[in-house]
Scaffold this motif. Structure first.
Motif, mmCIF file in Angstrom:
data_model
loop_
_atom_site.group_PDB
_atom_site.id
_atom_site.type_symbol
_atom_site.label_atom_id
_atom_site.label_comp_id
_atom_site.label_asym_id
_atom_site.label_seq_id
_atom_site.Cartn_x
_atom_site.Cartn_y
_atom_site.Cartn_z
ATOM 1 N N LEU A 83 -6.244 -3.975 3.725
ATOM 2 C CA LEU A 83 -6.258 -3.803 5.045
ATOM 3 C C LEU A 83 -7.324 -4.032 5.968
ATOM 4 O O LEU A 83 -7.083 -4.395 7.218
ATOM 5 C CB LEU A 83 -6.462 -2.096 5.184
ATOM 6 C CG LEU A 83 -5.411 -1.226 4.748
ATOM 7 C CD1 LEU A 83 -5.821 0.477 4.437
ATOM 8 C CD2 LEU A 83 -4.159 -0.951 5.570
ATOM 9 N N ASN A 142 0.737 -1.050 0.011
ATOM 10 C CA ASN A 142 -0.007 0.047 0.048
ATOM 11 C C ASN A 142 0.785 1.280 0.034
ATOM 12 O O ASN A 142 0.383 2.080 -0.639
ATOM 13 C CB ASN A 142 -1.086 0.012 1.195
ATOM 14 C CG ASN A 142 -2.308 -0.768 1.086
ATOM 15 O OD1 ASN A 142 -2.533 -1.116 -0.110
ATOM 16 N ND2 ASN A 142 -2.721 -1.194 2.061
ATOM 17 N N THR A 198 -11.620 -0.129 -2.119
ATOM 18 C CA THR A 198 -10.453 0.095 -2.704
ATOM 19 C C THR A 198 -10.616 1.681 -3.469
ATOM 20 O O THR A 198 -11.944 1.870 -4.065
ATOM 21 C CB THR A 198 -9.783 -0.814 -3.651
ATOM 22 O OG1 THR A 198 -8.752 -0.375 -4.376
ATOM 23 C CG2 THR A 198 -11.187 -0.930 -4.814
ATOM 24 N N THR A 199 -9.572 2.369 -3.693
ATOM 25 C CA THR A 199 -9.624 3.486 -4.590
ATOM 26 C C THR A 199 -8.725 3.292 -5.948
ATOM 27 O O THR A 199 -8.307 4.140 -6.750
ATOM 28 C CB THR A 199 -8.913 4.879 -3.964
ATOM 29 O OG1 THR A 199 -7.833 4.466 -3.410
ATOM 30 C CG2 THR A 199 -9.796 5.185 -2.854
ATOM 31 N N LYS A 200 -8.449 1.838 -5.864
ATOM 32 C CA LYS A 200 -7.507 1.391 -7.161
ATOM 33 C C LYS A 200 -8.050 0.877 -8.405
ATOM 34 O O LYS A 200 -7.583 0.296 -9.236
ATOM 35 C CB LYS A 200 -6.293 0.737 -6.693
ATOM 36 C CG LYS A 200 -5.431 1.245 -5.367
ATOM 37 C CD LYS A 200 -4.416 0.288 -4.531
ATOM 38 C CE LYS A 200 -3.891 1.155 -3.604
ATOM 39 N NZ LYS A 200 -3.124 -0.036 -2.858
ATOM 40 N N THR A 249 -8.245 -5.272 -4.697
ATOM 41 C CA THR A 249 -9.302 -5.903 -4.205
ATOM 42 C C THR A 249 -10.214 -5.302 -3.175
ATOM 43 O O THR A 249 -11.374 -5.606 -2.559
ATOM 44 C CB THR A 249 -9.263 -7.299 -3.833
ATOM 45 O OG1 THR A 249 -8.201 -7.317 -2.662
ATOM 46 C CG2 THR A 249 -8.482 -8.002 -4.989
#
Ligand code: ATP
Ligand code: MG
Length: 419
Positions: free
Chosen positions: A385, A322, A374-376, A381
């Motif tokens: 965290l 991360n 997620t901001t990805k 996925t």
């Protein structure tokens, strides 16, 4: 005539000051309290045209008062000065009983004469007007107005003004406490929701893993039959061995799924956290591109915890990945381990993973531990965290995040120390 930096202001101006103070006291949740208190002392000073005004809070035992903000000519602000009850008993006992302490001549007033030599004379203060801040029948702090120059006769309206400012300050502190309690409740509820989601996810993983295992047993059994020597076709036997190899990998995956469902790998034992970090350092280095420095601050003394290596490796890996994802150009990831003692005397081992990356805004920080958040986009996925969170919980530890957008993030994992 008071030696003041302020022009003379009228009664209505004092009223205006009080209105501004009320607005400040109901400032939006999250407004920096240091800034608010600076404005409070500035406004308070301007309301009575004094050169110095300060706001102090009692410590929990009522043995001391600690300055939250002192405004003085300059203008200048300072905080942190502490006065002890044992050094100024007459002043403190007056605080315990008064609505205001009008020390027209602060050098001779019974409550404030004790400050004369050490404090009032060096600063040229001739007169003090103090208004204790009351809450629930208890003085929790005090507002101090200090007049630089000779003695000053505090008028009725001066005293009323000081008492009103103290009242508004009391309401401000009460509101802050309520907001903090509401925040803590919201965080607890969010944590509870996360736990429930993780548990549901774990149960689902167990059910899928279990059923999949059954199907796998059938597939493996049938494929093994194709490998028997009495099967003449060499090509079929070869293909069957490939299928069997894939099936054994699938079996390993299912095992991981079942372990996830149970919360963690079963073998929990005592080990030195530093040893694990050293062992996976090469893997971590290979994960991080050369433009990002990876630094370790590890103590030489053992940092023993109870855990399973799989969970710990998973946590470190997720946090470092991360951190790497958060750094777009050059930057640094720092991994530290230390020991700390909490207020109840319990020892903890604390591991932090900090980065100089993009940081998280408030909304991201709020949802970061939620499964699937997620901001990805397709790249993430959103389980990294939340897995760290559930791993730390099952190890009786805790994980928290502190982040400043544009500056970076620090994830702190706290484990109960063993030995
Ligand atoms: N060090 C960090 N700096 C900035 N944002 C972070 C950091 N760590 C996590 N986040 C934010 O929290 C979100 C959730 O993180 P999490 O690890 O759970 O999922 P992910 O990284 O998006 O996906 P995955 O871990 O599955 O690859 C991330 O999408 C990102 O927005
Ligand atoms: Mg992640």
């Amino acid at each position: 005539m008071p030696n003041s930096v302020y022009p003379v202001i009228l009664e209505s101006s004092a009223q205006q000051v009080l209105v501004s103070l009320v607005h400040l006291s109901i400032a939006e949740d999250g407004t920096d309290s240091t800034d608010i208190l600076k404005r409070v002392t500035e406004l308070a000073a301007s309301g009575l045209q004094v050169a110095r005004a300060s706001i102090w809070l009692h410590d929990p035992n009522q043995d001391a008062i600690v300055c939250q903000d002192l405004f003085e000519q300059g203008p200048k602000h300072s905080q942190g000065l502490t006065l002890l009850r044992k050094d100024f008993p007459s002043y403190f006992s007056e605080l315990d009983h008064s609505v205001v302490i009008p020390a027209n001549n602060a050098h001779t007033h019974p409550a404030t004469a004790c400050f004369s030599a050490s404090y009032l004379k060096p600063l040229g203060i001739g007169s003090m007007l103090d208004a204790p801040i009351w809450r629930g029948g208890k003085a929790v702090g005090v507002l101090c107005f200090e007049h630089v120059g000779g003695p000053r006769e505090w008028s009725e309206s001066d005293r009323a003004f000081a008492a009103q400012v103290a009242l508004i300050s009391g309401l401000y502190y009460e509101r802050q406490e309520r907001l903090a309690a509401e925040r803590a409740l919201r965080e607890r509820e969010a944590m509870e929701r996360n736990n429930q989601k993780m548990e549901a996810l774990g149960r689902m993983a167990c059910v899928i893993g279990h059923d999949f295992n059954n199907l796998l047993t059938t597939m493996v059994g049938q494929t093994e039959m194709l490998l028997r020597p009495n099967v003449p076709n060499e090509q079929v036997r070869h293909r069957a061995s490939v299928v069997l190899d894939a099936a054994s990998r699938a079996g390993a995956l299912v095992k991981r799924l079942l372990n996830f469902g149970k919360g963690r790998d079963a073998t929990v034992m005592q080990f030195n956290l530093v040893d694990i970090i050293i062992a996976i350092e090469p893997v971590l280095r290979s994960t991080v591109p050369p433009r990002i420095a990876l630094e370790f601050h590890l103590p030489n003394t053992p940092m023993k915890i109870m855990a399973d290596t799989v969970s710990i490796e998973q946590i470190i890996m997720n946090l470092v990945v991360n951190a790497k994802d958060a750094i777009s150009g050059e930057g640094t990831i720092t991994l530290t381990v230390s020991r700390s003692r909490d207020s109840e005397g319990g020892d903890s081992v604390v591991m932090t993973v900090s980065d100089t990356g993009c940081g998280m805004d408030e909304a991201t920080l709020y949802s970061a531990f939620e499964p699937f958040y997620t901001t990805k986009g397709d790249q993430g996925t959103g389980l990294g965290l939340s897995t760290c969170f559930s791993n730390m919980r099952s190890l009786n530890g805790n994980i928290t995040i502190a982040s400043i957008p544009g500056h970076g993030t620090t994830c702190t994992c706290t484990f109960p120390a063993r030995g």
